[in-house]
Design an enzyme around this catalytic site. Structure first.
Site: not given
Ligand code: FCB
Length: 474
Positions: A80, A124, A169, A298, A300, A375
């Site tokens: 990607r 992006h 995002e 995405n 985290y 992501e």
């Molecule tokens: C996301 C972004 C990516 C990267 C990660 C850690 O928010 O899409 O570009 O910075 O975080």
């Protein structure tokens, strides 16, 4: 007998890695490219750690063949990447620049020649600076400019790219870019940030229609959202209301119009002191709610929130940078707490159950829509040992935990078709500059040499076998 604890994925599952243009390409003045808001922002003193910028980044523009070879060697099946808007359409208006399109054609052809599926993201975060000078995303015209750009890229690459994503995002573009100001263009205007959110939605809808008009019928069009997993600190009514507000400002503001054709009424109520939403014109919601072929998520870390009095003034860290301005318009009465558990180098709590919750939630909210984790990954303070190896067992544990959560969500009905590790290689981590390493491949910033970390080898084994090696198998 197969080990019942082995986590195995279906053969068609895509094992990918992700990057974005400004974070890796460099070559910011080549081929007619003009500055994007990230060039301007990162060259403004005090905006990024150590004044880091993407002028050279990891020089992927010149080293893309080597990078594709790495992806192939690892055994990954998908990649990607994003297209830099000012490389393709420098002023954000008018015809495309051939040199820009040619770069992405070469990249895609190299991927295809190596049996790697390209997944292209149109935006992006690198808005051409000229469009920001004309008002940026808070201006309605930017949505129309984005659709025109999508059409140009679709026409040029539609014959070879099957997976398309409009925005990455949009929450970050709208609220970090225009409310807290920790991302480009660095504005701190809450009302403008909500207009930006609406125009990003509109841009997504218009771009989706523009792509449909030029792409072959079998191509897939999606959007990638950093949908938050919002957890209330308690189940008292005030904390539940706080969580609801953040859920609307993180999720409802995008999922609502894109998937369901409406903004949540509770979002209008929560933001009524900030804007009257008069930027939403008759017919906009129908333009935004276009049929999609997939949804990118995405993930985290989860958010833990509670009801609070007015926030103390002064700079606060919001996970992406430090600002005296909140990225949550209308939510000054919500406090963010640190979720319990171990954290990555970003200070983000590691919690794979959040990914499970996210995937099962959207499997329910968007039945029938294939999901991709576009992501997921972790930053650690990686360093080569005396022999040049980079051991990153924490990242392996992170990946193992999150991939196992994906598999559990699939077993419970979520139609997840693939996973893209963030990131293929260390790169420019926005306001944090080069200080935060998310790569599965280590980059020596002095020489730009690439060295796969042990997590890259571990992940490659997962991709080749379709099942997760034990986290210790490094
Ligand atoms: C996301 C972004 C990516 C990267 C990660 C850690 O928010 O899409 O570009 O910075 O975080």
């Amino acid at each position: 007998m197969p080990d019942p604890t082995t986590v195995t994925f279906p053969p068609a599952f895509l094992w990918g890695a992700a990057t974005s243009a400004y974070q890796i390409e460099g070559a910011v003045r080549e081929g007619g490219r003009t500055p994007s808001i990230w060039d301007t922002f990162s060259h403004t003193p005090g905006r990024t750690a150590d004044g880091d910028h993407g002028d050279l980044a990891v020089d992927h523009y010149h080293r893309y063949r080597e990078d594709v070879a790495l992806i192939a060697e690892l055994g990954l099946t998908a990649y990607r990447f994003s297209v830099s808007w000012p490389r393709v359409q420098p002023t954000g208006r008018g015809p495309a620049v051939q040199a820009g399109l040619d770069f992405y054609r070469r990249l895609v052809d190299e991927l295809l020649a190596n049996g790697i599926r390209p997944a292209l993201t149109l935006y992006h975060w690198d808005l051409p600076q000229e469009l920001e000078d004309a008002g940026g995303w808070p201006e309605r015209d930017t949505a129309y400019r984005f659709a025109e750009y999508a059409h140009l890229v679709g026409e040029a690459l539609g014959d070879r790219v099957e997976q398309w994503t409009t925005l990455n995002e949009p929450w970050c573009s709208a609220f970090l870019g225009y409310a807290s100001g920790v991302h480009a263009p660095g504005r701190t205007d809450p009302a403008a940030s909500l207009r930006a959110a609406h125009h990003l939605n509109l841009g997504h809808g218009l771009a989706t229609s523009a792509l449909r008009s030029v792409l072959p019928p079998h191509t897939s069009v999606a959007v990638s959202l950093n949908s938050a997993v919002v957890r209330p600190a308690s189940d008292c009514a005030a904390d539940l209301a706080a969580a609801r507000k953040i859920d609307d400002l993180a999720n409802g503001v995008f999922h609502g119009p894109i998937l369901h054709g409406a903004y949540p009424e509770t979002l209008f109520a929560a933001t009524s002191t900030v804007t009257d939403w008069s930027c939403v014109r008759d017919g906009d919601l129908a333009l935004i709610q276009q049929p999609l072929d997939a949804l990118g998520l995405n993930y985290y870390t989860p958010a833990l929130v509670e009801a609070a009095g007015p926030a103390p003034s002064g700079p606060r860290a919001d996970g992406h940078g430090v600002s005296a301005h909140s990225p949550w318009p209308g939510a000054d009465d919500v406090a963010f707490l640190q979720s319990p558990g171990d954290r990555t180098e970003m200070g983000w709590t590691i919690d794979p159950s959040g990914l499970y919750d996210l995937l099962t939630r959207y499997a329910g909210e968007a039945p029938g829509l294939p999901l991709y984790v576009t992501e997921n990954g972790a930053a650690y303070d990686d360093k080569p040992d005396s022999e040049g190896y980079v051991h990153d067992p924490e990242r392996i544990a992170y990946l193992h935990g999150h991939l196992a959560a994906v598999r559990r969500a699939m077993a419970d009905g979520a139609d997840v078709r693939g996973y893209y590790l963030w990131s293929l290689m260390d790169n420019f981590e926005w306001a944090y500059g080069y200080g935060k390493r998310f790569g599965a491949v280590y980059v020596d910033y002095a020489t730009l040499a690439r060295t796969p970390k042990s997590s890259a080898r571990w992940y490659g084994r997962a991709a080749r076998t379709g099942s997760l090696p034990t986290p210790e198998a490094d």
